[in-house]
Design a protein around this motif. Structure first.
Motif, PDB file in Angstrom:
ATOM      1  N   THR A 178       0.806  -1.226   0.000  1.00  0.00           N
ATOM      2  CA  THR A 178       0.000   0.000   0.000  1.00  0.00           C
ATOM      3  C   THR A 178       0.832   1.266   0.000  1.00  0.00           C
ATOM      4  OG1 THR A 178      -0.176  -0.132   2.417  1.00  0.00           O
ATOM      5  CG2 THR A 178      -1.944  -1.142   1.124  1.00  0.00           C
ATOM      6  N   GLY A 179       2.150   1.140   0.187  1.00  0.00           N
ATOM      7  CA  GLY A 179       3.005   2.314   0.142  1.00  0.00           C
ATOM      8  C   GLY A 179       4.465   1.906   0.204  1.00  0.00           C
ATOM      9  N   HIS A 180       5.329   2.618  -0.556  1.00  0.00           N
ATOM     10  CA  HIS A 180       6.765   2.326  -0.506  1.00  0.00           C
ATOM     11  C   HIS A 180       7.530   3.469  -1.155  1.00  0.00           C
ATOM     12  CE1 HIS A 180       7.690   1.438  -4.767  1.00  0.00           C
ATOM     13  NE2 HIS A 180       6.421   1.037  -4.830  1.00  0.00           N
ATOM     14  N   SER A 181       8.856   3.462  -0.940  1.00  0.00           N
ATOM     15  CA  SER A 181       9.740   4.458  -1.548  1.00  0.00           C
ATOM     16  C   SER A 181      10.921   3.763  -2.219  1.00  0.00           C
ATOM     17  CB  SER A 181      10.247   5.442  -0.478  1.00  0.00           C
ATOM     18  OG  SER A 181       9.191   6.090   0.179  1.00  0.00           O
ATOM     19  N   GLU A 182      10.691   2.535  -2.693  1.00  0.00           N
ATOM     20  CA  GLU A 182      11.783   1.766  -3.288  1.00  0.00           C
ATOM     21  C   GLU A 182      12.095   2.243  -4.704  1.00  0.00           C
ATOM     22  OE1 GLU A 182      13.266  -0.808  -0.959  1.00  0.00           O
ATOM     23  OE2 GLU A 182      12.190   0.899  -0.106  1.00  0.00           O
ATOM     24  N   THR A 183      13.272   1.880  -5.191  1.00  0.00           N
ATOM     25  CA  THR A 183      13.756   2.335  -6.494  1.00  0.00           C
ATOM     26  C   THR A 183      12.913   1.767  -7.633  1.00  0.00           C
ATOM     27  OG1 THR A 183      16.004   2.322  -5.586  1.00  0.00           O
ATOM     28  CG2 THR A 183      15.784   2.457  -7.988  1.00  0.00           C
ATOM     29  N   PRO A 184      12.372   2.621  -8.491  1.00  0.00           N
ATOM     30  CA  PRO A 184      11.589   2.119  -9.630  1.00  0.00           C
ATOM     31  C   PRO A 184      12.402   1.143 -10.478  1.00  0.00           C
ATOM     32  CG  PRO A 184      11.316   4.492  -9.400  1.00  0.00           C
ATOM     33  CD  PRO A 184      12.410   4.091  -8.448  1.00  0.00           C
ATOM     34  N   GLY A 185      11.768   0.057 -10.886  1.00  0.00           N
ATOM     35  CA  GLY A 185      12.433  -0.934 -11.716  1.00  0.00           C
ATOM     36  C   GLY A 185      13.263  -1.933 -10.945  1.00  0.00           C
ATOM     37  N   LEU A 186      13.527  -1.647  -9.671  1.00  0.00           N
ATOM     38  CA  LEU A 186      14.274  -2.584  -8.819  1.00  0.00           C
ATOM     39  C   LEU A 186      13.379  -2.950  -7.640  1.00  0.00           C
ATOM     40  CD1 LEU A 186      17.819  -0.924  -9.020  1.00  0.00           C
ATOM     41  CD2 LEU A 186      17.069  -3.041 -10.118  1.00  0.00           C
TER      42      LEU A 186
END
Length: 264
Positions: A178-186
């Protein structure tokens, strides 16, 4: 000479319309009659109103949960009646003083958070809320599905999720990020359906009751693992630790044991 009228109603009606006494008495009588009618209607309609409120609450809960990606189909497959309850995590039972409506206000009080020491803090939260809102799907008296909010630290920041467990309180039915700040594509791929599809059927603990769940570094190799994401090892480790914390002794673990024993 006409005799005196003893009937009080007739005496009232005989008063001039501009009489203050007549105006006050008529207003009082009308108010009394209206109050009686309203009271009677309230008594008669109370069961209908209660049923309508229950239906509205059920619809509100269903709309909230079905808004979580991937959960609508899961609920449809599971069947049963959906309900929500605020859990007192210290006591592993339903909270008596906090409701879903007052949960946000309760968590605004620093006294309703517990500091975690490094050995406890697998999820990297620092503090754990003392209350959490969970969702239960019941089939008769049995809980067929439980939805648990989770949070923890990933590589880029906080990860929030909803984990669904089957009625045995050990088998994963699904997960929603429902929510995150992880690196797009990884690490950001944790939100993709292709990664989340490896969760259903995963078992959290082994036959001895030990927590075995983890995100693998590559493809899952046993029933306790889910697929890893190439190039996102720290994100996978964060998800592993988040699940292990919340389903362990300092999170929902004792509650899940109570549900499994039929005590909840």
């Amino acid at each position: 000479m006409a005799g005196r009228e003893w009937n009080p109603l007739r005496r009232l009606l005989a008063l001039p319309n501009e009489s203050r006494a007549k105006t006050i008495l008529v207003a009082f009588l009308v108010s009394a009659v209206c109050a009686a009618l309203v009271s009677g209607a309230t008594v008669l309609l109370r069961p209908i109103q209660a049923a309508n409120r229950a239906a509205e609450e059920q619809a509100r809960i269903a709309a909230l949960v079905e808004g979580i990606p991937g959960m609508a189909a899961l609920l449809e497959q599971s069947g049963g009646t959906l309900s929500t309850v605020v859990i007192d995590l210290d006591r592993s039972r339903a909270a008596t003083e906090v409701t879903p409506a007052t949960l946000d206000a309760a968590l605004g009080d620093p006294g309703n958070w517990t500091a975690l020491d490094p050995a406890q803090d697998l999820a990297g939260l620092g503090h754990r809320p003392n209350f959490a809102q969970i969702y239960l799907l019941r089939d008769g008296d049995d809980v067929s599905l439980v939805l648990l909010p989770l949070s923890g630290q990933g590589y880029g920041g906080r990860i929030d999720a909803i984990l669904a467990l089957k009625g045995d309180m050990n088998t994963v039915a699904g997960i929603a990020i429902t929510g995150h700040s992880e690196t797009p594509g990884l690490g950001g791929r944790i939100q993709e359906a292709s990664w989340r599809s490896s969760f259903p059927g995963t078992e959290l603990r082994d036959e001895g009751g030990d927590m075995r769940f983890r995100v693998a570094r590559g493809p899952a190799s046993d029933v306790h693992e889910v697929d890893g994401i190439t190039g996102a090892t720290r994100t996978g480790r964060g998800v592993t630790q988040m699940v292990r914390f919340w389903l362990g002794p300092d999170g929902y673990g004792p509650l899940l044991g109570a549900i499994d024993r039929g005590e909840f």
